[in-house]
Design an enzyme around this catalytic site. Structure first.
Site, PDB file in Angstrom:
ATOM      1  N   HIS A  22      -2.864   5.356   6.420  1.00 54.05           N
ATOM      2  CA  HIS A  22      -1.508   5.886   6.633  1.00 54.05           C
ATOM      3  C   HIS A  22      -1.509   7.355   6.194  1.00 54.05           C
ATOM      4  O   HIS A  22      -2.323   7.750   5.354  1.00 54.05           O
ATOM      5  CB  HIS A  22      -0.473   5.196   5.745  1.00 54.05           C
ATOM      6  CG  HIS A  22      -0.438   3.700   5.800  1.00 54.05           C
ATOM      7  ND1 HIS A  22      -0.125   2.998   6.936  1.00 54.05           N
ATOM      8  CD2 HIS A  22      -0.616   2.764   4.834  1.00 54.05           C
ATOM      9  CE1 HIS A  22      -0.122   1.695   6.668  1.00 54.05           C
ATOM     10  NE2 HIS A  22      -0.432   1.526   5.404  1.00 54.05           N
ATOM     11  N   CYS A  67       0.831  -1.215   0.000  1.00 58.65           N
ATOM     12  CA  CYS A  67       0.000   0.000   0.000  1.00 58.65           C
ATOM     13  C   CYS A  67       0.865   1.264   0.000  1.00 58.65           C
ATOM     14  O   CYS A  67       0.641   2.184  -0.800  1.00 58.65           O
ATOM     15  CB  CYS A  67      -0.946  -0.009   1.194  1.00 58.65           C
ATOM     16  SG  CYS A  67      -0.160  -0.478   2.748  1.00 58.65           S
TER      17      CYS A  67
HETATM   18  P1  NAD Z   1      -5.105 -11.014   6.039  1.00 58.62           P
HETATM   19  O1  NAD Z   1      -4.503 -11.657   7.215  1.00 58.62           O
HETATM   20  O2  NAD Z   1      -6.199 -10.022   6.230  1.00 58.62           O
HETATM   21  O3  NAD Z   1      -5.669 -12.122   5.042  1.00 58.62           O
HETATM   22  C1  NAD Z   1      -4.954 -13.270   4.708  1.00 58.62           C
HETATM   23  C2  NAD Z   1      -5.928 -14.420   4.510  1.00 58.62           C
HETATM   24  O4  NAD Z   1      -5.208 -15.577   4.071  1.00 58.62           O
HETATM   25  C3  NAD Z   1      -6.676 -14.820   5.791  1.00 58.62           C
HETATM   26  O5  NAD Z   1      -8.032 -14.996   5.458  1.00 58.62           O
HETATM   27  C4  NAD Z   1      -6.006 -16.128   6.198  1.00 58.62           C
HETATM   28  O6  NAD Z   1      -6.887 -16.980   6.871  1.00 58.62           O
HETATM   29  C5  NAD Z   1      -5.640 -16.714   4.837  1.00 58.62           C
HETATM   30  N1  NAD Z   1      -4.565 -17.697   4.851  1.00 58.62           N
HETATM   31  C6  NAD Z   1      -3.559 -17.846   5.746  1.00 58.62           C
HETATM   32  N2  NAD Z   1      -2.753 -18.859   5.376  1.00 58.62           N
HETATM   33  C7  NAD Z   1      -3.263 -19.377   4.233  1.00 58.62           C
HETATM   34  C8  NAD Z   1      -2.898 -20.430   3.376  1.00 58.62           C
HETATM   35  N3  NAD Z   1      -1.794 -21.161   3.604  1.00 58.62           N
HETATM   36  N4  NAD Z   1      -3.665 -20.690   2.283  1.00 58.62           N
HETATM   37  C9  NAD Z   1      -4.749 -19.947   2.019  1.00 58.62           C
HETATM   38  N5  NAD Z   1      -5.163 -18.924   2.796  1.00 58.62           N
HETATM   39  C10 NAD Z   1      -4.420 -18.627   3.891  1.00 58.62           C
HETATM   40  O7  NAD Z   1      -3.900 -10.373   5.220  1.00 58.62           O
HETATM   41  P2  NAD Z   1      -3.972  -9.129   4.236  1.00 58.62           P
HETATM   42  O8  NAD Z   1      -3.888  -7.888   5.049  1.00 58.62           O
HETATM   43  O9  NAD Z   1      -5.081  -9.301   3.270  1.00 58.62           O
HETATM   44  O10 NAD Z   1      -2.559  -9.258   3.510  1.00 58.62           O
HETATM   45  C11 NAD Z   1      -2.356 -10.103   2.407  1.00 58.62           C
HETATM   46  C12 NAD Z   1      -1.149  -9.637   1.635  1.00 58.62           C
HETATM   47  O11 NAD Z   1      -1.410  -8.305   1.164  1.00 58.62           O
HETATM   48  C13 NAD Z   1       0.160  -9.544   2.444  1.00 58.62           C
HETATM   49  O12 NAD Z   1       1.242  -9.801   1.583  1.00 58.62           O
HETATM   50  C14 NAD Z   1       0.189  -8.077   2.866  1.00 58.62           C
HETATM   51  O13 NAD Z   1       1.484  -7.628   3.154  1.00 58.62           O
HETATM   52  C15 NAD Z   1      -0.384  -7.422   1.621  1.00 58.62           C
HETATM   53  N6  NAD Z   1      -0.993  -6.104   1.845  1.00 58.62           N
HETATM   54  C16 NAD Z   1      -1.751  -5.865   2.961  1.00 58.62           C
HETATM   55  C17 NAD Z   1      -2.266  -4.592   3.147  1.00 58.62           C
HETATM   56  C18 NAD Z   1      -3.055  -4.247   4.378  1.00 58.62           C
HETATM   57  O14 NAD Z   1      -2.969  -3.124   4.822  1.00 58.62           O
HETATM   58  N7  NAD Z   1      -3.828  -5.153   4.937  1.00 58.62           N
HETATM   59  C19 NAD Z   1      -2.056  -3.584   2.200  1.00 58.62           C
HETATM   60  C20 NAD Z   1      -1.345  -3.894   1.048  1.00 58.62           C
HETATM   61  C21 NAD Z   1      -0.791  -5.162   0.877  1.00 58.62           C
END
Ligand code: NAD
Length: 338
Positions: free
Chosen positions: A221, A141
């Site tokens: 942010h 992000c």
């Molecule tokens: P999150 O924890 O909200 O969601 C992740 C999901 O994946 C959960 O539902 C979890 O149960 C599931 N999961 C865990 N292990 C798994 C597996 N082995 N197989 C399938 N599903 C599985 O995470 P998020 O915030 O959505 O982040 C996901 C990615 O996006 C990360 O790389 C993060 O750095 C990136 N990201 C996050 C944000 C943010 O602010 N949340 C912003 C930009 C990028």
């Protein structure tokens, strides 16, 4: 038209939004999403009509919860043309052999290292270089927001150097594991932070360093951006450059905080209050001796979502022109009401 078959592996903050955004397009479809447990998010996915796939060991739990899974995650991957991996940072790396075995294209998110995909993506900066690629990482992000802010200024005025201070939300609104929080945390305490180098994974020519603080908020942010440029410019020039960007919003009309920006998103009836654009406060734009300064707010939960859609379109060769893809994505999700 035959639609590109997209699987979303990991249906959390980013995954659920990416699935809905893909569904809104006419040239791609969601063939399945994965959930590890049959919780409330899985129940909503089920209600929305998504086919849910789960780890083999948990199929029984989904059956018992009244939302039978369509199969295992491996089976979902086999059916897809492209998988968008939205599992937590560091988990996605372990899925690479599964994608390779199935011969599918894959997108990872910013929580993974650049080296995993070997190509880091931002639609306005390098869409054309992603066309036909098999592996892509959509940057985080913060990096997405910085790329969108730096690229057009570099194009118009030449960027000599960038210095950024990031005030980062402590965690996402639904994340009770990391809260409640009441502190300001230099993150990392060792300077500079990793955010500047991460911009270089997309824009290697940019001289940038950054520092970051984690603060007790979950909404957005805020970046304090300082850029030194090659050419003389005025505040009006900067406003005109940003005003013509497809994913930048100049936030005025009394919005003086992230709370009011989120209220604005609610009032616009954006899905999940999402604010996909960089939100730059026009009053903050200041120019002094070829140096410009401004504040921008970044909705961490949604800013990368349209970027994922564009990355799919480029990788699947559904559109070779980045500007056209950006326009198509924005229109389909409702990002046009400037
Ligand atoms: P999150 O924890 O909200 O969601 C992740 C999901 O994946 C959960 O539902 C979890 O149960 C599931 N999961 C865990 N292990 C798994 C597996 N082995 N197989 C399938 N599903 C599985 O995470 P998020 O915030 O959505 O982040 C996901 C990615 O996006 C990360 O790389 C993060 O750095 C990136 N990201 C996050 C944000 C943010 O602010 N949340 C912003 C930009 C990028």
């Amino acid at each position: 038209m035959v639609k590109a078959k997209i699987a979303v592996n990991g249906y959390g903050t980013i995954g659920k939004r990416v699935a809905d955004a893909v569904r809104a397009q006419d040239d791609m479809e969601v063939i399945g999403i994965s959930k590890t447990k049959p919780n409330y998010e899985a129940a909503v996915a089920h209600q929305l009509g998504y086919d849910i796939y789960a780890p083999a060991a948990n199929l029984g739990a989904f059956e018992k919860a009244g939302m039978p899974a369509a199969g295992t995650i491996e089976e979902m991957v086999e059916k897809a043309d492209l998988v968008v991996d939205c599992t937590p940072g560091g988990v996605g790396e372990g899925n690479k052999p599964m994608y390779e075995k199935a011969g599918v294209k894959a997108i990872w998110q910013g929580g993974e290292d650049h080296s995993l995909a070997g190509f880091s993506f931002n639609a306005i900066c390098n869409y054309e270089q992603a066309v036909g690629r098999d592996l892509v990482r959509v940057v985080s992000c913060n990096t997405t927001a910085l790329c969108r802010a730096i690229y057009p200024i570099d194009k118009e005025l030449g960027v000599k150097k960038v210095r950024v201070i990031l005030a980062r939300r402590a965690t996402d609104p639904n994340d009770v594991k990391k809260g409640p929080i009441n502190a300001i945390v230099p993150d990392p305490i060792k300077l500079p932070s990793h955010h500047g180098p991460d911009v270089k994974s997309v824009l290697p020519q940019i001289n940038i360093t950054s520092a970051a603080l984690k603060i007790p908020t979950t909404l957005m942010h805020v970046h304090t951006v300082n850029m030194e440029v090659d050419k003389d410019c005025t505040v009006e020039d900067i406003k005109n450059i940003y005003g013509s960007q497809p994913r930048v919003r100049l936030v005025g009309q009394g919005m003086s905080s992230t709370a009011e920006i989120m209220e604005f998103a609610r009032d616009m009836r954006r899905p999940r209050n999402d604010m996909w654009e960089n939100c730059i406060w026009p009053e903050s734009i200041t120019v002094q001796d070829k140096e410009l300064y401004f504040f921008q707010a970044v909705h961490q939960e949604s800013i990368v979502v349209p970027e994922n859609v564009d990355a799919i379109r480029a990788m699947m060769e559904l559109e070779s022109d980045g500007a056209k893809s950006i326009e198509k994505t924005n229109k389909a999700i409702g990002l046009y009401n400037k």
